[in-house]
Design a protein around this motif. Sequence first.
Motif, short mmCIF file in Angstrom:
data_model
loop_
_atom_site.label_atom_id
_atom_site.label_comp_id
_atom_site.label_asym_id
_atom_site.label_seq_id
_atom_site.Cartn_x
_atom_site.Cartn_y
_atom_site.Cartn_z
N UNK A 79 83.44 -73.94 52.34
CA UNK A 79 83.63 -72.53 52.69
C UNK A 79 83.57 -71.65 51.45
N UNK A 80 84.25 -72.05 50.40
CA UNK A 80 84.26 -71.26 49.16
C UNK A 80 82.87 -71.21 48.53
N UNK A 81 82.18 -72.35 48.49
CA UNK A 81 80.84 -72.39 47.90
C UNK A 81 79.86 -71.56 48.72
N UNK A 82 79.97 -71.62 50.03
CA UNK A 82 79.11 -70.81 50.89
C UNK A 82 79.33 -69.33 50.61
N UNK A 83 80.58 -68.93 50.48
CA UNK A 83 80.89 -67.53 50.15
C UNK A 83 80.32 -67.14 48.80
N UNK A 84 80.47 -68.01 47.82
CA UNK A 84 79.94 -67.76 46.48
C UNK A 84 78.42 -67.64 46.52
N UNK A 85 77.79 -68.53 47.23
CA UNK A 85 76.34 -68.52 47.35
C UNK A 85 75.86 -67.24 48.03
N UNK A 86 76.48 -66.87 49.12
CA UNK A 86 76.11 -65.67 49.86
C UNK A 86 76.27 -64.41 49.01
N UNK A 87 77.42 -64.27 48.37
CA UNK A 87 77.67 -63.07 47.57
C UNK A 87 76.75 -63.00 46.35
N UNK A 88 76.47 -64.13 45.73
CA UNK A 88 75.59 -64.09 44.57
C UNK A 88 74.14 -63.80 44.99
N UNK A 89 73.70 -64.30 46.14
CA UNK A 89 72.36 -63.97 46.65
C UNK A 89 72.25 -62.50 47.01
N UNK A 90 73.29 -61.97 47.64
CA UNK A 90 73.30 -60.54 47.98
C UNK A 90 73.30 -59.67 46.72
N UNK A 91 74.06 -60.09 45.72
CA UNK A 91 74.10 -59.33 44.47
C UNK A 91 72.74 -59.34 43.79
N UNK A 92 72.03 -60.45 43.89
CA UNK A 92 70.71 -60.55 43.29
C UNK A 92 69.71 -59.60 43.95
N UNK A 93 69.89 -59.32 45.23
CA UNK A 93 68.98 -58.44 45.97
C UNK A 93 69.27 -56.96 45.74
N UNK A 94 70.38 -56.65 45.14
CA UNK A 94 70.73 -55.26 44.87
C UNK A 94 69.74 -54.67 43.87
N UNK A 95 69.21 -53.49 44.18
CA UNK A 95 68.27 -52.88 43.24
C UNK A 95 68.95 -52.39 41.95
N UNK A 96 70.26 -52.21 42.02
CA UNK A 96 70.96 -51.67 40.86
C UNK A 96 71.44 -52.75 39.89
N UNK A 97 71.06 -54.01 40.11
CA UNK A 97 71.47 -55.09 39.22
C UNK A 97 70.71 -54.97 37.90
N UNK A 98 71.45 -54.93 36.80
CA UNK A 98 70.77 -54.84 35.49
C UNK A 98 69.88 -56.07 35.26
N UNK A 99 68.78 -55.87 34.59
CA UNK A 99 67.81 -56.94 34.34
C UNK A 99 68.44 -58.09 33.57
N UNK A 100 69.37 -57.79 32.69
CA UNK A 100 70.01 -58.84 31.89
C UNK A 100 70.92 -59.72 32.75
N UNK A 101 71.39 -59.19 33.85
CA UNK A 101 72.31 -59.93 34.72
C UNK A 101 71.57 -60.80 35.75
#
Length: 163
Positions: A121-143
């Motif tokens: 459950x924790x890993x699924x949440x981590x995976x989901x949130x990190x994938x969603x964060x990656x799709x954000x257009x405002x994510x800095x290129x270095x991140x």
Amino acid sequence: MQGTILMVSGAECVEHCATAIAEQLQLTVEIAGHRRAALAAVRRVEYSVILVEESLAESDPAWADLLAQNAGFALSMQINFATTGCARLVREVRSMLLRREHDRVLARQSAVTALQSELKSSVTGLLLHSELALREPSVPAALAPKLRHLVELAGVIRQQLHA
């Protein structure tokens, strides 16, 4: 089998049965000849099985309760050593130890299953949130590379948990 057995009785036949249990089940067997010795024994050693002369327990229920409170996880049985044969006693102890081991295996499996479920459950949440964060257009290129690495690591952990 493994473990230590405590036999609480002043009866003479206890020695013979203790020897039979020790030899046939390859266990350590200790004998406490009176109430005080039994209480001292359970306070210093973790026993697998405690066999108590039923007349001792019946004549002093408060002592029997105190013994049970100090027995930890030991399985306990009241026996009339004078009328119970050694062969039957060996079978009873074997049965108690097998039941104890079976319960231990079930408890271990249950703990593993619960832990795996929590981690999944924790890993699924981590995976989901990190994938969603990656799709954000405002994510800095270095991140972005760090987030991709985080997604990969979470994916690897998830696969390991499913294996």
